[in-house]
Design an enzyme around this catalytic site. Structure first.
Site: not given
Ligand SMILES: Cc1cc2nc3c(=O)[nH]c(=O)nc-3n(C[C@H](O)[C@H](O)[C@H](O)COP(=O)(O)O)c2cc1C
Length: 369
Positions: A11-13, A69, A98, A157
């Site tokens: 999930p990524m905002v 989510q 978060c 999560k």
């Molecule tokens: C741009 C962005 C937006 C994110 N938005 C959310 C979100 O809406 N919900 C969430 O649980 N995690 C969010 N995350 C965290 C990611 O889901 C993930 O847990 C975190 O980036 C670690 O994984 P990675 O090392 O593969 O990036 C966000 C991360 C990024 C980079």
């Protein structure tokens, strides 16, 4: 369909729009998450609800599971909101990870991981009316209510608890209260950015080794290149992998070891956006294109020009022209001008992926439509 948790798009905002989810599914994601959605807005803002229902109604060409989510700290709101979208997804996840200020101020996300927020649940029927306490979620209670109320599976999560040894205990309680799987982003709430340290994968291994936890564990963190996928799974013993930031630059990471051409993959994404108008905002599309290009072409002499030109685009035709004509020309030019260094280019890159705070505040204020 029970979600296949092997390879999950995180999930990524403002970046988990349907076109991007479909692109990642085309290249190997078996389950895709939406960005965290605000229960309050789903309930009270009709436009927000319609926007996200439209996004969820879009059709994937491959069998892939979609997880919505939700964030928040109000069990009743979470359930009311979840009921509005559960017909369009395969599972609903509760965000307990978060770390941003907006989550701290609203007391949700990773700020629910403190032990005072996860009391034991023994009598769910009674708890539903009596354990709801000063607008503060009692974590395990909320997950129980979700699992009882929704017709799709519920997952969670989370980040590491502090001390991290508490994480296993919380995970066991979440399982007991109905979480069908757990995704662990193995950082604490204080390590908000990737640059503030790698995720501690040994914590995922420890969770996986718990003898009492029987639900699947998804490992999240530290995947940067294709080989990390197998290494991460082998080391942690996890049942699946979730990838976020790296997927923004390389949406094909789940399928092979070869980086896609950044312009080609941008055009492919743009084509999906054209097929599904109105499910990704222009800002979201521009940000995706920047990630695709920056991932392989950051710190080029033309990086600043790219950013300015991208921001100036007012529609998809403009972006396509930029990709097909200008960026290709600039890429050709870099051979001659590669000796140029520009500290501002580096600054631009640093401002890229990491600036999540603004995106989240903006999204939760209902402005991302
Ligand atoms: C741009 C962005 C937006 C994110 N938005 C959310 C979100 O809406 N919900 C969430 O649980 N995690 C969010 N995350 C965290 C990611 O889901 C993930 O847990 C975190 O980036 C670690 O994984 P990675 O090392 O593969 O990036 C966000 C991360 C990024 C980079």
């Amino acid at each position: 369909m029970s979600p296949n948790l092997s390879f999950i798009a995180a999930p990524m905002v403002n970046q988990s729009d349907f076109p991007f989810r479909r692109l990642t599914a085309r290249y190997g994601a078996t389950t895709v998450y939406t960005q965290m959605l605000s229960p309050e807005l789903l309930i009270h803002d009709q436009e927000y609800l319609e926007f996200h229902r439209r996004d969820l109604q879009s059709i994937n060409e491959k069998p892939v599971s979609t997880v919505v989510q939700l964030c928040g700290n109000n069990a009743e709101e979470i359930i009311e909101a979840g009921r509005k979208i559960q017909d369009l997804c395969d599972a609903i996840d509760l965000n307990l990870g978060c770390p941003q200020e907006v989550a701290r101020d609203g007391h949700f996300g990773a700020y629910l991981l403190g032990q005072k927020d996860w009391p034991l649940v023994e009598n769910i029927g009674e708890l539903f009316t009596s354990r709801y306490n000063n607008n503060r979620i009692e974590l395990v209670f909320a997950v129980s209510c979700m699992a009882q109320s929704f017709k799709v599976p519920v997952s969670t999560k989370l980040r590491l608890c502090q001390p991290s040894s508490k994480t296993v205990e919380l995970a066991e309680r979440l399982e007991a209260s109905g979480s069908s799987w757990i995704t662990l982003h193995a950082r604490t709430v204080s390590s908000r950015r990737r640059r503030q340290g790698a995720a501690d994968l040994s914590e995922i291994k420890t969770l996986k080794q718990s003898e009492t936890l029987t639900i699947p564990v998804v490992s999240n963190g530290n995947v940067r290149v294709f080989d990390d996928l197998a290494q991460n799974l082998e080391y942690t013993g996890a049942d699946g992998l979730m990838v976020g930031e790296t997927l923004l630059g390389n949406p094909c990471i789940f399928s092979n070891n070869i980086l896609p051409d950044p312009v080609e993959i941008s055009l492919e994404y743009l084509n999906i956006c054209r097929l599904y108008p109105g499910v990704a905002t222009l800002k979201t599309i521009q940000t995706h294109i920047r990630h695709f290009i920056d991932f392989q072409c950051a710190r080029r002499p033309w990086s600043r020009k790219l950013r300015a030109a991208l921001n100036a685009c007012t529609d998809l035709d403009d972006i396509e022209h930029l990709l097909r004509v200008k960026i290709q020309r600039w890429r050709g030019m870099t051979i001659n001008s590669s000796t140029e260094t520009d500290s501002e280019d580096e600054q631009d890159f640093d401002n890229g992926v990491g600036n999540i705070e603004d995106a989240i505040s903006w999204h939760l204020s209902g402005m991302d439509q």
